[in-house]
Design an enzyme around this catalytic site. Sequence first.
Site, PDB file in Angstrom:
ATOM      1  N   GLU A 114      40.393  17.306  29.725  1.00  0.00           N
ATOM      2  CA  GLU A 114      41.223  16.285  29.062  1.00  0.00           C
ATOM      3  C   GLU A 114      40.933  14.890  29.616  1.00  0.00           C
ATOM      4  OE1 GLU A 114      42.326  17.218  26.448  1.00  0.00           O
ATOM      5  OE2 GLU A 114      42.630  19.356  26.693  1.00  0.00           O
ATOM      6  N   TYR A 164      33.829  23.867  20.663  1.00  0.00           N
ATOM      7  CA  TYR A 164      33.954  23.608  22.104  1.00  0.00           C
ATOM      8  C   TYR A 164      32.744  24.145  22.879  1.00  0.00           C
ATOM      9  CZ  TYR A 164      38.838  22.179  21.581  1.00  0.00           C
ATOM     10  OH  TYR A 164      39.980  21.507  21.227  1.00  0.00           O
TER      11      TYR A 164
END
Length: 771
Positions: free
Chosen positions: A184, A281
Site C-alpha cells: 500500500e 496483481y
Amino acid sequence: MLIASQMEPTYARRVYPCFDEPAMKATFNIRIVHDPSYVALSNMPAIDVSEVKDENGSLWTVTTFNTSLKMSTYLTAFVICDFDYVTRTERGNEIRIWARKEAVKNGYVDYALNITGPIFSFLEDVLNVSYPLPKTDLVALPDFGAGGMENWGLLIFQEASLMNLPSDEFMSRKAIIALIVSHELGHQACDSFFFLFKWFGNLVTMNWWNDLWLNEGLASYFEYLGATFVEPKLSLDKIFYAHVVQPVLREDSKIARSLSESEEKIKGSFSLMSLFDNITYSKGASIAWMLSGFLTEKLFIRALTSYLKEFSFSNANQDDLWTHIQMVVDAQDEVQLPASVKQIMDSWTCQNGFPVLTLNLTTGTIRQEQFFNKKNRKSTDSYNNTWIIPISWMRNGSSQPLTWLDKSSKMFPEMQVSESDYDWILLNVNLSGYYRVNYDQLNLKRLARLLENDPKVIPAVSRFQLIDDVFALTDCGYVPIETALELTKYLAKEDELFIWNVVLLNLIPGNLESTLKNYEVYPLLKKYLLKRMLPIYHYYAGFIHQNVDALEDDYFAQMYLEKLFATACWLGLQDCLDLSSELYAKWMDNPEYKIPFLIRRTVCCYGVAVGSDKEWNFAWKMYNHTDCVEEDEDILLNAMSCAKEPWLLYRYLQYGLSDTLFSSNCTSAIISHVVTKDIGHRIAWEFITENWPLLSQGYGQELLQDVLKVMGRFVKTDVQIQELQGFYNATLEEDEREAVTLLLESAKLKNIEMRKLLNKVASWLEKNVDD
C-alpha cells in the site's frame, strides 16, 4: 459503530456527485459532521474542528480538512471512529496508526508503526521522489472488504493485515504485515508514479481501468523489495517465486484474459471488480520482475524516475511507460534488446496466457507455444500467440549470456550438447522469465542424475521451478507422470522446505488425500516418500523437541512445516504420530502449555486420531473454552473430525446439529471436515441423507455444493452415481438436477482418469521404491 469508505473502483459516485472517472482529477475540500465522541479522518490533515447544534438542540462536531492535492475520485476517503493511535515522524511526514483502543494499548500495532517510516524512506530513495503529503494515517478495521486500500494519506486495512501480537514472535506474521504495508505504501510514496501508470489522459481515444495491472502489479513488485528491506532475513527471490510467480502460472493457463484488455472487451464482458484478481496483481508483478531482470534494476528504476518527472499530477498510459524505458535503453550501450520495448512488452501484456519453451539438446533448437491444457483442448480453441522471450540459461553450472527467442522456433548452436552425461543445460535460471520449460528426455535424464549426485549445483529456485514445471506439464498432458516422478528420486538430499512444499502439493494435494489412501498406491507411496523425507523431517523434529524458538526467523518453516509434518503423520511415520501424542498429552496435563504454533494443526489432529474418547473429549472441552481464539477454534473443529472411531464421528456430527452446542455457521464446517477424512466421508454422507430436512433449512444449497464437491471424488461407478443421484432427485428442484447430473458425470470421468493415473504411479513406484 464506525464508518469507513472504499471508493475503488467506481463507488465515489455513491457518496457525492462527481464524474467518477480516474482520468478526471480534481482537488477536494472535505468537511465531516459527526458525533462529538468520535474522530473523523480523511486524506488531508484537519485544519478546523468546531461545534454546531441541530434543530433538536443536539451538539455535533464539524471537522474541516485541508484542500487535497489533485487526485482521482476513487482515492478520496474518510473514516469516523472512536479509535486510538500511535505516532512517529519520518522525514517530516507524521505517521499515525489507528486501531481499537485495547489493540493500541496492548501494542498490537507497534510493529506496523516501526516499519512504515523506513519503507516510506526506502521507496522515496529508490524512486528519487519525495512524498507530497504532510501526514499519513493507517487504520486497522475489524472488518473490511479489501485486504488494504491505498487512499492517498489515509490507508485502510483489515486488522489481520496490520496487527502483530507481542506473543507472536514468528517471522511469518511480521513478513505478511511488512508485505501488505509495503504494497500500500508503494502506491503512496510513488503516488504520482503508480497512479499515473494507471490513467489515460484522453478518455475519448484511450482506456482507463484496463491498465489496472500497472498500478497493482508494480505495487506488488515493490512490496517485496520494501518488505525484504525492513526484514532482511527474508529471502526475496524464494518468497517471490513461491508466493507470486508459481501460484499465478498455475492459474493463468486457465484464464482467458490478458493483463491489458481493450476498453470494449471490459465494457462488454467484465465487471470492473473482476479485474482485481491474481492476473492483475501477481502476473503484473511477475512481468515487472522479468522486465527489471532483462533491463537491469538500475535502468528500470532510472526509466521509472524519468517517467515520474514528466507525468507528475497528470495522466498517462502503458505506452508512455514503454517510451520512457526506450529512452533510457537508447541512451546506453550495455543492454541490447532484440526489438523495441513496446514490441517486447506488448507481447506479454496484450496476449492471453504465457509460453512453454521446448528444448531439443541434440539440435539446440528452442520452440515456443502457448501453454494450455492439452487434455481439455476444444477444436475451436486457438493457441497461436508468440512472445519475445528473454532466456537466462546455464550450462554445466556456469551462467551464460542472456539470449532471446523472438519467433516461434530458433536454433541456438551454443545449446547443442555433447555425448557426455555431464553436459547439461538449464533454461530460465532462477525463474527470471514468466514461462515454463519442457526439456527433452535426454536433458531431463541428465538433470535427474545431477540432482541425485549433487542437487546444490542447480540453484534452489531453479530446483523448485524444475519440479513445478514438470508436474504442470504432466497435469496438462505434455509429458507422462513417470517423467515427473523421476525428478523426485533425489529428494533425500533436498533440504529446502519451500521445494518440499511444492513436491508435496503436487504428489499429495490436500483434496486428494483420501483418494490416495487406496490399497495399491498408499503403501508404495509411504515407503518411497518416507525414505526421502526422513532427513528433513528429523532435522525439524529436532527443533520441535529441543528449541522451537530457534525457528522464529525461519520464514519457510513457519509457512510450510505444517504440510511436511501432516504428510509424515498421514504416511504413518511412527515418530510423527508419537510426537503428536506426546505434545497433545502435555497440553492435556497442562492446558496452559502451548503446542508449537508451527505444527499445532497436525498435532491436534493426530493427537485425537491416535487417542481415544479421552483425547476427543479434551479437544471438545478446549473448544468450549471461553477464551478460545478463532484460529484455534478452526484447528479444534478439524481435530475432532480426525477421530478414528466411527461412534465419535457420529456423535460429533450429532453435536453439530445442536443450536446450543455450536453456532450455526459451525455445522457446515463440521460436516465439511468430517466428509474429507478417510473414514469420515461415508459417515458424513449417511448423516446428511438422514438429517436432510433439518439441514436444508439452515444451509440448503451451499452445504449441498460443498459436500457434492467432496463426495464427487469418491464416485467411480454408475452404482455410486445412482446413489447420489437418488438423493439429489429427492431434494432438488428440477432445474437444479440437471446441473448436478452433469457434475456427477464429469466427476466420474475425472475419477476414471485419476484411477489410470494412480495405476501408472503405482507401477512406477513398484519399480523404484527400493532405489
